[in-house]
Design an enzyme around this catalytic site. Structure first.
Site, short mmCIF file in Angstrom:
data_model
loop_
_atom_site.label_atom_id
_atom_site.label_comp_id
_atom_site.label_asym_id
_atom_site.label_seq_id
_atom_site.Cartn_x
_atom_site.Cartn_y
_atom_site.Cartn_z
N ASP A 97 0.87 -1.18 0.00
CA ASP A 97 0.00 0.00 0.00
C ASP A 97 0.91 1.23 0.00
O ASP A 97 1.61 1.51 0.98
CB ASP A 97 -0.89 -0.03 1.26
CG ASP A 97 -1.80 1.19 1.35
OD1 ASP A 97 -1.55 2.19 0.65
OD2 ASP A 97 -2.75 1.13 2.14
N ASP A 120 -7.02 5.54 -8.40
CA ASP A 120 -8.42 5.12 -8.32
C ASP A 120 -9.27 6.30 -7.84
O ASP A 120 -9.00 6.85 -6.77
CB ASP A 120 -8.56 3.94 -7.36
CG ASP A 120 -7.93 2.68 -7.94
OD1 ASP A 120 -7.83 2.58 -9.18
OD2 ASP A 120 -7.54 1.79 -7.16
N LYS A 124 -17.86 7.53 -5.48
CA LYS A 124 -18.96 7.75 -4.52
C LYS A 124 -18.46 8.56 -3.32
O LYS A 124 -17.38 8.26 -2.80
CB LYS A 124 -19.51 6.41 -4.03
CG LYS A 124 -20.28 5.66 -5.10
CD LYS A 124 -20.85 4.39 -4.57
CE LYS A 124 -21.52 3.64 -5.70
NZ LYS A 124 -21.63 2.21 -5.46
N ASP A 156 -8.48 11.11 -15.25
CA ASP A 156 -9.58 11.37 -16.20
C ASP A 156 -10.83 11.78 -15.42
O ASP A 156 -11.89 11.95 -16.02
CB ASP A 156 -9.88 10.10 -17.00
CG ASP A 156 -10.18 8.95 -16.06
OD1 ASP A 156 -9.23 8.48 -15.41
OD2 ASP A 156 -11.36 8.55 -15.93
N THR A 193 0.33 6.27 -20.07
CA THR A 193 0.16 5.12 -19.19
C THR A 193 -0.86 4.18 -19.84
O THR A 193 -1.55 4.58 -20.78
CB THR A 193 -0.34 5.56 -17.80
OG1 THR A 193 -1.73 5.92 -17.91
CG2 THR A 193 0.45 6.73 -17.26
C1 LIG Z 1 -6.70 3.16 -12.39
S1 LIG Z 1 -5.27 2.21 -12.18
C2 LIG Z 1 -4.03 3.16 -13.07
C3 LIG Z 1 -2.79 2.35 -13.40
C4 LIG Z 1 -1.70 3.13 -14.12
N1 LIG Z 1 -1.18 4.22 -13.31
C5 LIG Z 1 -2.18 3.65 -15.45
O1 LIG Z 1 -2.37 4.88 -15.57
O2 LIG Z 1 -2.35 2.83 -16.35
C6 LIG Z 1 -4.84 2.53 -10.49
C7 LIG Z 1 -3.83 1.57 -9.97
O3 LIG Z 1 -3.40 1.98 -8.69
C8 LIG Z 1 -3.29 0.83 -7.86
N2 LIG Z 1 -3.43 1.30 -6.47
C9 LIG Z 1 -4.51 1.89 -5.92
N3 LIG Z 1 -4.27 2.22 -4.64
C10 LIG Z 1 -2.99 1.84 -4.38
C11 LIG Z 1 -2.17 1.92 -3.24
N4 LIG Z 1 -2.61 2.45 -2.09
N5 LIG Z 1 -0.91 1.44 -3.32
C12 LIG Z 1 -0.46 0.90 -4.46
N6 LIG Z 1 -1.20 0.80 -5.59
C13 LIG Z 1 -2.45 1.26 -5.56
C14 LIG Z 1 -4.41 -0.07 -8.32
O4 LIG Z 1 -4.18 -1.42 -7.97
C15 LIG Z 1 -4.39 0.16 -9.83
O5 LIG Z 1 -3.55 -0.74 -10.50
#
Ligand SMILES: C[S@@+](CC[C@H](N)C(=O)[O-])C[C@H]1O[C@@H](n2cnc3c(N)ncnc32)[C@H](O)[C@@H]1O
Length: 215
Positions: A97, A120, A124, A156, A193
């Site tokens: 994390d 992410d 909500k 986005d 990305t």
């Molecule tokens: C929407 S994806 C975007 C992935 C990449 N950055 C892209 O633009 O293609 C968000 C990524 O962040 C990761 N993620 C979310 N919270 C995280 C955290 N606290 N620590 C590590 N990874 C995290 C998720 O597993 C996911 O793969």
């Protein structure tokens, strides 16, 4: 890093064992420079997904040292194997994390850049507390960033972008800088990305902003 790792890195051959950095133990402060065969400016990408940006950045900037953090084991494993297959030696990856890692395990002033692309959005309202970009994270990341260090953020999600900007614009330790600064990158070699490529194909608007840490 295992005992034979440094020798293999010098020889330019990395195994998964060398590429993957185990999450630190409770109370441990990491030394990012020790993960690489030679020192260099250290950059962190949070949520690196399948690793497209991480790898392109590593290839275009062999002088920097990069760590990608990814929570989802499927993406983390995919990215780790991709780093091995590409044969780049200036990238490491960790499954943890990232919010906890930045808050508890990074030494002060170690980061020359922080990359956060399409975090992410947790759209909500009742889930907003799960978002990465919140005041405690920002304060911890600021402490970990060297003077002059850059933050590059992209999403986005219009509402999340607005919240990010409100929070970051209010930080006395940060000033906004151009996202497309050729002296720093991403510049012309920006490959995007994985999510950016997908969303651009869908015609979504992509919001970007960059900051530099004041001395
Ligand atoms: C929407 S994806 C975007 C992935 C990449 N950055 C892209 O633009 O293609 C968000 C990524 O962040 C990761 N993620 C979310 N919270 C995280 C955290 N606290 N620590 C590590 N990874 C995290 C998720 O597993 C996911 O793969």
């Amino acid at each position: 890093m295992n005992p034979g790792a440094r020798r293999r890195i010098i020889a330019g051959v990395l195994t998964l064992d060398d590429i993957v950095i185990e999450p630190p133990a409770e109370g441990q402060i990491v030394d990012p420079q020790a993960w690489f065969a030679s020192p260099g400016p250290f950059e962190l990408e949070i949520g690196c997904g399948k690793g497209r940006f991480l790898l392109c950045r590593a290839r275009s900037r062999p002088d920097v040292r990069l760590l990608g953090i990814e929570w989802a084991s499927k993406f983390y494993r995919y990215a780790a194997d991709r780093i091995r297959r590409w044969g780049v030696t200036n990238v490491r990856i960790m499954r943890t994390d990232a919010a906890v890692f930045v808050r508890r395990h990074l030494p002060a002033g170690c980061l020359s850049a922080l990359h956060v692309y399409h975090p992410d959005p947790w759209p909500k309202k009742r889930h907003h507390k799960r978002r990465l970009i919140q005041a405690p994270f920002v304060e911890a990341a600021l402490r970990a960033t060297a003077p002059g260090g850059r933050w590059l953020l992209q999403t986005d999600h219009a509402e999340y972008f607005e919240r990010m900007r409100e929070l970051l614009d209010a930080q006395a330790g940060l000033r906004e800088v151009p996202f497309d600064d050729p002296t720093f990158g991403p510049g012309e070699d920006w490959a995007g990305t994985n999510f950016e490529v997908k969303y651009a194909q869908e015609g979504r608007t992509i919001y970007r902003v960059a900051y530099a840490r004041l001395p």
